[in-house]
Structures are given as C-alpha cells and as structure tokens.
Design a protein around this motif. Structure first.
Motif, PDB file in Angstrom:
ATOM      1  N   GLY A   1       5.105  -0.616  16.662  1.00  0.00           N
ATOM      2  CA  GLY A   1       5.122  -0.192  15.261  1.00  0.00           C
ATOM      3  C   GLY A   1       5.936   1.078  15.093  1.00  0.00           C
TER       4      GLY A   1
ATOM      5  N   THR B   1       6.431   4.697  14.990  1.00  0.00           N
ATOM      6  CA  THR B   1       5.720   5.842  15.562  1.00  0.00           C
ATOM      7  C   THR B   1       6.532   7.117  15.406  1.00  0.00           C
ATOM      8  OG1 THR B   1       6.625   5.300  17.738  1.00  0.00           O
ATOM      9  CG2 THR B   1       4.410   4.500  17.251  1.00  0.00           C
TER      10      THR B   1
ATOM     11  N   THR C   1       1.400   7.776  14.016  1.00  0.00           N
ATOM     12  CA  THR C   1       1.752   6.582  13.256  1.00  0.00           C
ATOM     13  C   THR C   1       1.886   6.949  11.777  1.00  0.00           C
ATOM     14  OG1 THR C   1      -0.565   6.021  12.913  1.00  0.00           O
ATOM     15  CG2 THR C   1       0.533   5.032  14.827  1.00  0.00           C
TER      16      THR C   1
ATOM     17  N   VAL D   1      -1.724   2.420  16.822  1.00  0.00           N
ATOM     18  CA  VAL D   1      -0.817   1.415  17.363  1.00  0.00           C
ATOM     19  C   VAL D   1      -1.019   1.349  18.871  1.00  0.00           C
ATOM     20  CG1 VAL D   1       1.604   0.791  17.718  1.00  0.00           C
ATOM     21  CG2 VAL D   1       0.892   1.767  15.544  1.00  0.00           C
TER      22      VAL D   1
END
Length: 168
Positions: free
Chosen positions: A105, A107, A147, A153
C-alpha cells in the motif's frame, strides 16, 4: 550611517518572526507524536560500514494511531506509531546509507538521525518511501513506517543498504 530606515528593519524582523512561528508546529508535532526514547516495536540492529549481507531487511506492519501533520518531504495525513518501528546503531565509514520500504500500500517513512534531525519521505519510488544519507553519521537511527489511512499495512519490508535505495 545606518543602512536602512526603521520601517525596513521592522519588516525584516516581522518576516523572520512569522517564518519562525510557522515552522514551530511541524517541530512540535513531530517531537510530540513520535518518541525515539521508546523501545522499537520490531527490534534493533547494530551495523558498521561495509556490512554484509547487504541489504538487511526487516518485515513489519506500517501505520498506527498517531497522526503526522506533514513536512520534511511528506504531505500531511500519514499515521505512524509513537514508538520507533526499528532502530539502527550504525558506525559510518565511507558509504552512503539508505533506508527504503517495499509495501503493498501507500506508505511513508520517518527517520530520526544521530543528530536528532527528522527526515520524512513519501513516494521515493512509486508509492514506496526512501531516505538516503550520502554522508551518514555514526550513531542511532530510528525509523517509523506510516500509512495514509488509519489502518495498518502488513507485509511491509524495511531495507537498510549501502548500495543505494531500491537497488534490489
């Protein structure tokens, strides 16, 4: 003889005071939200220049409940833990030192270096953050992975290398 009139001097001081006032919230937010004195959640490692194997990796989950307001290379809105995620004790010596993350994801990464200076990065390569110290100092580096939504994540991997960010 004076170089400037009183009005010019006052404008310079007002501009300096305004700049300082605008910078304070970033420093205070970072210092309050992240505490490098706490024990890191995913451990610590000691390395010296020329370490092998290179890179060193650590799997972890990014994100937590402490909101970061942005600055230092990151837009606002990221969520980080209070305690560092990982800590590096490093003895420098002629190599650049890089931290980077590969995650599923979007980050962000915060790093507090041995001088107490904060660095933040988002999207160094794609959605993955990286921070490079071309002339690293010896000492403690604390790293946080964040995140952009409050959820965490998983399967995030932190890389520590002297070969350059995203070299592998």
């Amino acid at each position: 003889r004076y170089c400037c009139n009183l009005e010019t001097i006052m404008k310079k001081y007002l501009k300096l005071a305004l700049t300082a006032a605008l910078a304070l919230p970033l420093v205070a937010t970072t210092a309050i939200a992240q505490n490098y004195n706490l024990r890191p959640s995913y451990g610590a490692i000691s390395l010296q220049a020329g370490f092998l194997p290179d890179p060193r990796t650590r799997s972890m989950r990014a994100g937590e409940d402490h909101h970061f307001m942005g600055g230092g290379g990151c837009p606002g809105g990221a969520w980080f833990a209070n305690a560092p995620d990982y800590r590096l004790h490093y003895r420098a010596g002629g190599y650049a030192l890089s931290f980077y993350v590969r995650a599923p994801g979007d980050t962000a990464m915060l790093v507090n270096d041995p001088t107490g200076t904060w660095y933040c990065n988002d999207d160094y390569q794609g959605l993955n953050p990286g921070v490079v110290f071309n002339n690293p100092r010896s000492g403690q580096y604390d790293v946080w992975l964040g995140t952009y939504n409050r959820s965490r994540v998983g399967n995030s991997v932190l890389y520590i290398t002297e070969m350059g960010a995203f070299s592998r």
